[in-house]
Scaffold this motif. Structure first.
Motif, PDB file in Angstrom:
ATOM      1  N   LEU A 109       4.818  -8.783  25.838  1.00 22.07           N
ATOM      2  CA  LEU A 109       5.145  -8.037  24.774  1.00 22.07           C
ATOM      3  C   LEU A 109       4.635  -6.254  24.908  1.00 22.07           C
ATOM      4  CD1 LEU A 109       5.557  -8.341  21.702  1.00 22.07           C
ATOM      5  CD2 LEU A 109       3.185  -8.484  21.414  1.00 22.07           C
ATOM      6  N   LEU A 110       5.530  -5.582  24.332  1.00 25.13           N
ATOM      7  CA  LEU A 110       5.349  -4.266  24.419  1.00 25.13           C
ATOM      8  C   LEU A 110       4.514  -3.922  22.937  1.00 25.13           C
ATOM      9  CD1 LEU A 110       8.291  -2.537  26.069  1.00 25.13           C
ATOM     10  CD2 LEU A 110       6.032  -3.022  26.895  1.00 25.13           C
ATOM     11  N   VAL A 111       5.067  -4.563  21.873  1.00 25.10           N
ATOM     12  CA  VAL A 111       4.690  -4.459  20.653  1.00 25.10           C
ATOM     13  C   VAL A 111       5.225  -5.494  19.848  1.00 25.10           C
ATOM     14  CG1 VAL A 111       6.024  -2.559  19.736  1.00 25.10           C
ATOM     15  CG2 VAL A 111       3.804  -2.734  18.919  1.00 25.10           C
ATOM     16  N   SER A 112       4.620  -5.839  18.733  1.00 22.90           N
ATOM     17  CA  SER A 112       5.382  -6.690  17.416  1.00 22.90           C
ATOM     18  C   SER A 112       5.219  -5.708  16.279  1.00 22.90           C
ATOM     19  CB  SER A 112       4.452  -8.023  17.266  1.00 22.90           C
ATOM     20  OG  SER A 112       5.046  -9.112  18.003  1.00 22.90           O
ATOM     21  N   GLU A 113       6.157  -5.912  15.485  1.00 25.21           N
ATOM     22  CA  GLU A 113       6.281  -5.050  14.100  1.00 25.21           C
ATOM     23  C   GLU A 113       6.435  -6.124  12.958  1.00 25.21           C
ATOM     24  OE1 GLU A 113       8.425  -1.665  11.706  1.00 25.21           O
ATOM     25  OE2 GLU A 113       9.182  -2.172  13.649  1.00 25.21           O
ATOM     26  N   ILE A 114       5.617  -6.091  11.915  1.00 24.98           N
ATOM     27  CA  ILE A 114       5.648  -7.049  10.999  1.00 24.98           C
ATOM     28  C   ILE A 114       6.228  -5.952   9.592  1.00 24.98           C
ATOM     29  CG2 ILE A 114       4.462  -8.143   9.215  1.00 24.98           C
ATOM     30  CD1 ILE A 114       2.697  -8.959  11.585  1.00 24.98           C
ATOM     31  N   ARG A 115       7.209  -6.531   8.992  1.00 28.66           N
ATOM     32  CA  ARG A 115       7.685  -5.804   7.783  1.00 28.66           C
ATOM     33  C   ARG A 115       8.138  -6.722   6.762  1.00 28.66           C
ATOM     34  NH1 ARG A 115      12.211  -2.316  10.884  1.00 28.66           N
ATOM     35  NH2 ARG A 115      12.056  -3.995  12.402  1.00 28.66           N
ATOM     36  N   THR A 116       8.344  -6.265   5.328  1.00 31.59           N
ATOM     37  CA  THR A 116       8.696  -6.979   4.295  1.00 31.59           C
ATOM     38  C   THR A 116      10.056  -6.455   3.729  1.00 31.59           C
ATOM     39  OG1 THR A 116       7.400  -5.683   2.894  1.00 31.59           O
ATOM     40  CG2 THR A 116       6.461  -7.737   3.730  1.00 31.59           C
ATOM     41  N   ASP A 121      12.494 -13.591  -0.995  1.00 30.65           N
ATOM     42  CA  ASP A 121      11.568 -12.666  -0.397  1.00 30.65           C
ATOM     43  C   ASP A 121      11.177 -12.794   1.099  1.00 30.65           C
ATOM     44  OD1 ASP A 121      11.991 -11.006  -2.650  1.00 30.65           O
ATOM     45  OD2 ASP A 121      10.163 -11.694  -3.642  1.00 30.65           O
ATOM     46  N   THR A 122      10.984 -11.940   2.160  1.00 34.96           N
ATOM     47  CA  THR A 122      10.988 -12.038   3.361  1.00 34.96           C
ATOM     48  C   THR A 122      10.332 -11.216   4.035  1.00 34.96           C
ATOM     49  OG1 THR A 122      13.512 -12.731   3.422  1.00 34.96           O
ATOM     50  CG2 THR A 122      12.464 -11.936   5.438  1.00 34.96           C
ATOM     51  N   VAL A 123       9.473 -11.773   5.090  1.00 35.45           N
ATOM     52  CA  VAL A 123       8.752 -11.124   6.112  1.00 35.45           C
ATOM     53  C   VAL A 123       9.244 -11.194   7.401  1.00 35.45           C
ATOM     54  CG1 VAL A 123       7.215 -13.198   6.488  1.00 35.45           C
ATOM     55  CG2 VAL A 123       6.279 -10.606   7.038  1.00 35.45           C
ATOM     56  N   ALA A 124       9.555 -10.065   8.188  1.00 30.85           N
ATOM     57  CA  ALA A 124      10.349 -10.129   9.319  1.00 30.85           C
ATOM     58  C   ALA A 124       9.190  -9.913  10.608  1.00 30.85           C
ATOM     59  CB  ALA A 124      11.079  -8.865   9.433  1.00 30.85           C
ATOM     60  N   VAL A 125       9.428 -10.564  11.479  1.00 28.32           N
ATOM     61  CA  VAL A 125       8.269 -10.193  12.715  1.00 28.32           C
ATOM     62  C   VAL A 125       9.251  -9.944  13.760  1.00 28.32           C
ATOM     63  CG1 VAL A 125       6.581 -11.492  14.058  1.00 28.32           C
ATOM     64  CG2 VAL A 125       6.800 -12.155  11.665  1.00 28.32           C
ATOM     65  N   HIS A 126       9.086  -8.846  14.366  1.00 29.13           N
ATOM     66  CA  HIS A 126       9.961  -8.365  15.608  1.00 29.13           C
ATOM     67  C   HIS A 126       8.972  -8.527  16.696  1.00 29.13           C
ATOM     68  CE1 HIS A 126      12.648  -5.325  17.390  1.00 29.13           C
ATOM     69  NE2 HIS A 126      11.132  -4.882  18.042  1.00 29.13           N
ATOM     70  N   SER A 181       0.852  -1.148   0.088  1.00 26.04           N
ATOM     71  CA  SER A 181       0.047  -0.298  -0.045  1.00 26.04           C
ATOM     72  C   SER A 181       0.844   1.166   0.000  1.00 26.04           C
ATOM     73  CB  SER A 181      -0.999  -0.015   1.048  1.00 26.04           C
ATOM     74  OG  SER A 181      -0.195  -0.159   2.472  1.00 26.04           O
ATOM     75  N   ALA A 182       2.172   1.093   0.297  1.00 23.80           N
ATOM     76  CA  ALA A 182       3.102   2.373   0.234  1.00 23.80           C
ATOM     77  C   ALA A 182       4.556   1.786  -0.135  1.00 23.80           C
ATOM     78  CB  ALA A 182       3.165   3.495   1.516  1.00 23.80           C
ATOM     79  N   ASP A 183       5.494   2.643  -0.090  1.00 27.00           N
ATOM     80  CA  ASP A 183       6.891   2.292  -0.333  1.00 27.00           C
ATOM     81  C   ASP A 183       7.381   1.669   0.692  1.00 27.00           C
ATOM     82  OD1 ASP A 183       7.465   3.638  -2.916  1.00 27.00           O
ATOM     83  OD2 ASP A 183       6.648   5.248  -1.838  1.00 27.00           O
ATOM     84  N   SER A 184       7.017   1.866   2.075  1.00 17.52           N
ATOM     85  CA  SER A 184       7.537   1.033   3.201  1.00 17.52           C
ATOM     86  C   SER A 184       6.245   1.130   4.233  1.00 17.52           C
ATOM     87  CB  SER A 184       8.821   2.201   4.032  1.00 17.52           C
ATOM     88  OG  SER A 184       8.745   1.708   5.180  1.00 17.52           O
ATOM     89  N   VAL A 185       5.788  -0.095   4.550  1.00 17.04           N
ATOM     90  CA  VAL A 185       4.761  -0.403   5.243  1.00 17.04           C
ATOM     91  C   VAL A 185       5.195  -1.139   6.600  1.00 17.04           C
ATOM     92  CG1 VAL A 185       2.640  -1.556   5.425  1.00 17.04           C
ATOM     93  CG2 VAL A 185       3.368  -0.317   3.350  1.00 17.04           C
ATOM     94  N   SER A 186       4.783  -0.486   7.804  1.00 14.59           N
ATOM     95  CA  SER A 186       5.042  -1.576   9.156  1.00 14.59           C
ATOM     96  C   SER A 186       3.565  -1.453   9.713  1.00 14.59           C
ATOM     97  CB  SER A 186       5.882  -0.795  10.138  1.00 14.59           C
ATOM     98  OG  SER A 186       7.316  -0.575   9.478  1.00 14.59           O
ATOM     99  N   LEU A 187       3.215  -2.798  10.248  1.00 12.90           N
ATOM    100  CA  LEU A 187       2.268  -3.371  10.926  1.00 12.90           C
ATOM    101  C   LEU A 187       2.607  -3.423  12.466  1.00 12.90           C
ATOM    102  CD1 LEU A 187       1.857  -4.501   8.018  1.00 12.90           C
ATOM    103  CD2 LEU A 187       0.068  -5.952   9.000  1.00 12.90           C
ATOM    104  N   PHE A 188       1.970  -2.682  13.335  1.00 17.09           N
ATOM    105  CA  PHE A 188       2.138  -2.526  14.737  1.00 17.09           C
ATOM    106  C   PHE A 188       1.085  -3.307  15.640  1.00 17.09           C
ATOM    107  CE2 PHE A 188       4.926   0.652  13.519  1.00 17.09           C
ATOM    108  CZ  PHE A 188       5.928   0.438  13.843  1.00 17.09           C
ATOM    109  N   THR A 189       1.347  -4.498  16.081  1.00 16.57           N
ATOM    110  CA  THR A 189       0.356  -5.198  16.601  1.00 16.57           C
ATOM    111  C   THR A 189       0.817  -6.139  17.924  1.00 16.57           C
ATOM    112  OG1 THR A 189      -1.186  -7.021  15.950  1.00 16.57           O
ATOM    113  CG2 THR A 189       0.970  -7.323  15.636  1.00 16.57           C
ATOM    114  N   ARG A 190      -0.244  -6.555  18.585  1.00 15.98           N
ATOM    115  CA  ARG A 190      -0.390  -7.683  19.640  1.00 15.98           C
ATOM    116  C   ARG A 190      -0.944  -8.859  18.989  1.00 15.98           C
ATOM    117  NH1 ARG A 190      -3.789  -4.188  23.533  1.00 15.98           N
ATOM    118  NH2 ARG A 190      -4.459  -3.323  21.497  1.00 15.98           N
ATOM    119  N   TRP A 191      -0.878 -10.043  19.747  1.00 15.18           N
ATOM    120  CA  TRP A 191      -1.191 -11.367  18.821  1.00 15.18           C
ATOM    121  C   TRP A 191      -2.373 -11.968  19.464  1.00 15.18           C
ATOM    122  CZ3 TRP A 191       1.055 -12.101  14.455  1.00 15.18           C
ATOM    123  CH2 TRP A 191       2.330 -11.619  14.421  1.00 15.18           C
TER     124      TRP A 191
END
Length: 455
Positions: free
Chosen positions: A349-356, A371-376, A240-250
């Motif tokens: 958890l304080l927060v998780s971040e998902i990036r590609t 190609d990678t997805v990172a879960v922080h 949806s944009a050039d750089s996208v980060s999802l901040f979440t809990r599970w």
């Protein structure tokens, strides 16, 4: 020390006459700590999760002083901006910090590159590049980290087309075990093993990076995006944009925030969630003054691509970080597995971040070959509880081939790591050839990538 903008080609730098020949074998033969200059005690890392075991910390003010310190030390490693959460940067002998060395930024406009001092942080070099009309294609969440440290660990930003920070490297200069200067470029067959090297091949002094014409970025945030939307069409969210980060809990039904950083001047066209109406921090409840500007207000690339402003302590400080990178094809299956583990994760958890991140060809890059997805995971600073939790996370992610971020906490052993990195045998051979007497090895390397594995 502020960087200076220059126009010289990288070259190999100046040499002290006879230094390399005098030093030959010194690192191999010496059994005493280096005593050639002032030293201090190393102290602790940024998040206070590790106390350095090194006997001393030396701050050389020139390349030649660094070369002499390396050549005369039986064991030595570089200490960068202290953002590794464990003993990756530690040494059984001497630590050297390059923060007293010159911070040059040398642009080669014809080649589209900039050569920078390895100890410089991205926050230091970015404004210099911007003022001269140049930019980097990606940045990490924290601009506080050093260029050499980020590159050596395969650290990344976010974006379907934004490689790891190591992916921008075209050449680097390293001080080898005898004080020799080695310049390795893309034309060298050792290059793919040299860039992400975890400090195993020597002390990096300069790095050449690809640059491009400067640009502006706007940042928009959407709140309460249903997990169902993410699981149904993750590709649409991540693109949806050039750089996208999802901040979440599970353990919830929604992704708390989706941060979208775009070079376009208009807001991304999305229908999911609700638009933020005030600035936000990635961790709910923390003052947004620490975070980069949002609400669609455009600004220079280096003031938007990171999540945190350089003038503030990033994140919360009192924390432990872990991160796992897996094939993008397995993203939604991995998310579902982590959501099932949510009741165990969320209390710490304080927060998780998902990036590609797109794949690359650097042997020890966590994005190597896929190609990678990172879960922080940003976790509370409760070491014992985190140590109990991480094996559970690693077990649920194991079927997806998840690789740990080198600079953050993980518990995977050498046998598991060897399965995840197909070029690890070549890297081990390269380390043996470049550092035959193990001057740059430490406990972290010897229990991970350079461990003695059974036949």
């Amino acid at each position: 020390m502020a960087p200076d903008l220059g126009s010289r080609s990288p070259g190999r730098g100046s040499f002290t006459s006879g230094l390399a020949s005098r030093a030959s074998g010194a690192c191999r033969a010496s059994s005493r700590p280096w005593d050639g200059g002032p030293v201090t005690t190393p102290g602790r890392n940024w998040a206070e999760t590790h106390t350095y075991a090194a006997t001393a910390l030396h701050r050389p003010s020139s390349v030649d002083e660094l070369r002499r310190a390396v050549a005369e030390s039986p064991r030595v490693r570089a200490l960068g901006s202290r953002h590794s959460f464990h003993d990756l940067a530690d040494s059984p002998g001497l630590l050297v910090s390059l923060d007293a060395m010159p911070r040059e930024v040398v642009v080669d406009a014809d080649a589209g590159t900039a050569t920078v001092g390895a100890a410089a942080s991205y926050a230091e070099i970015a404004p210099v590049l911007h003022r001269s009309g140049w930019a980097l294609g990606a940045m990490a969440s924290l601009p506080h980290i050093s260029v050499a440290g980020a590159v050596a660990t395969g650290t990344h930003g976010s974006g379907d087309a934004a490689p790891t920070l190591a992916g921008a490297v075209t050449a680097l200069e390293t001080v080898g075990p005898d004080g020799d200067l080695v310049w390795t470029s893309e034309a060298d067959p050792d290059f793919p093993g040299t860039v992400v090297s975890l400090g195993a091949l020597g002390i990096v002094t300069r790095v050449t990076l690809r640059v491009e014409p400067t640009y502006d970025v706007r940042q928009d945030v959407r709140n309460a995006v249903p997990w169902e939307t993410v699981l149904t069409d993750f590709d649409a969210v991540s693109s949806s944009a050039d750089s996208v980060s999802l901040f979440t809990r599970w353990g919830t039904d929604v992704v708390d925030q989706v941060w979208m950083k775009s070079r376009r001047s208009t807001e991304p066209t999305v229908r999911w969630g609700s638009p933020a109406t005030f600035g936000q921090h990635p961790i709910l409840g923390i003052d947004a003054v620490h975070a980069t500007a949002q609400l669609g207000v455009g600004g220079p690339w280096f003031e938007r691509l990171p999540h945190f402003r350089a003038g503030f302590t990033p994140s919360v400080g009192a924390e432990i970080q872990s991160e796992y990178l897996l094939p993008r094809d397995h993203a939604t299956s991995a998310f579902e597995a982590l959501r099932a583990l949510g009741p165990r994760i969320d209390p710490l958890l304080l927060v998780s971040e998902i990036r590609t991140i797109p794949g690359d060809d650097l042997w020890l890059s966590p994005a190597y070959g896929r190609d990678t997805v990172a879960v922080h995971f940003t976790l509370v600073r409760d070491p014992d509880a985190v140590r109990r939790l991480l094996p559970e996370i690693e077990d649920v992610l194991a079927p997806f081939g998840a690789r740990p971020h080198w600079g953050k906490w993980f518990t995977l052993g050498a046998d598991r790591i060897a399965e995840l990195y197909p070029r690890l045998p070549e890297f081990r051979a390269l380390a043996d050839r470049r550092d035959p007497d193990r001057c740059f090895r430490n406990a972290f390397l010897e229990r991970t990538v350079l461990a003695d594995l059974p036949d």
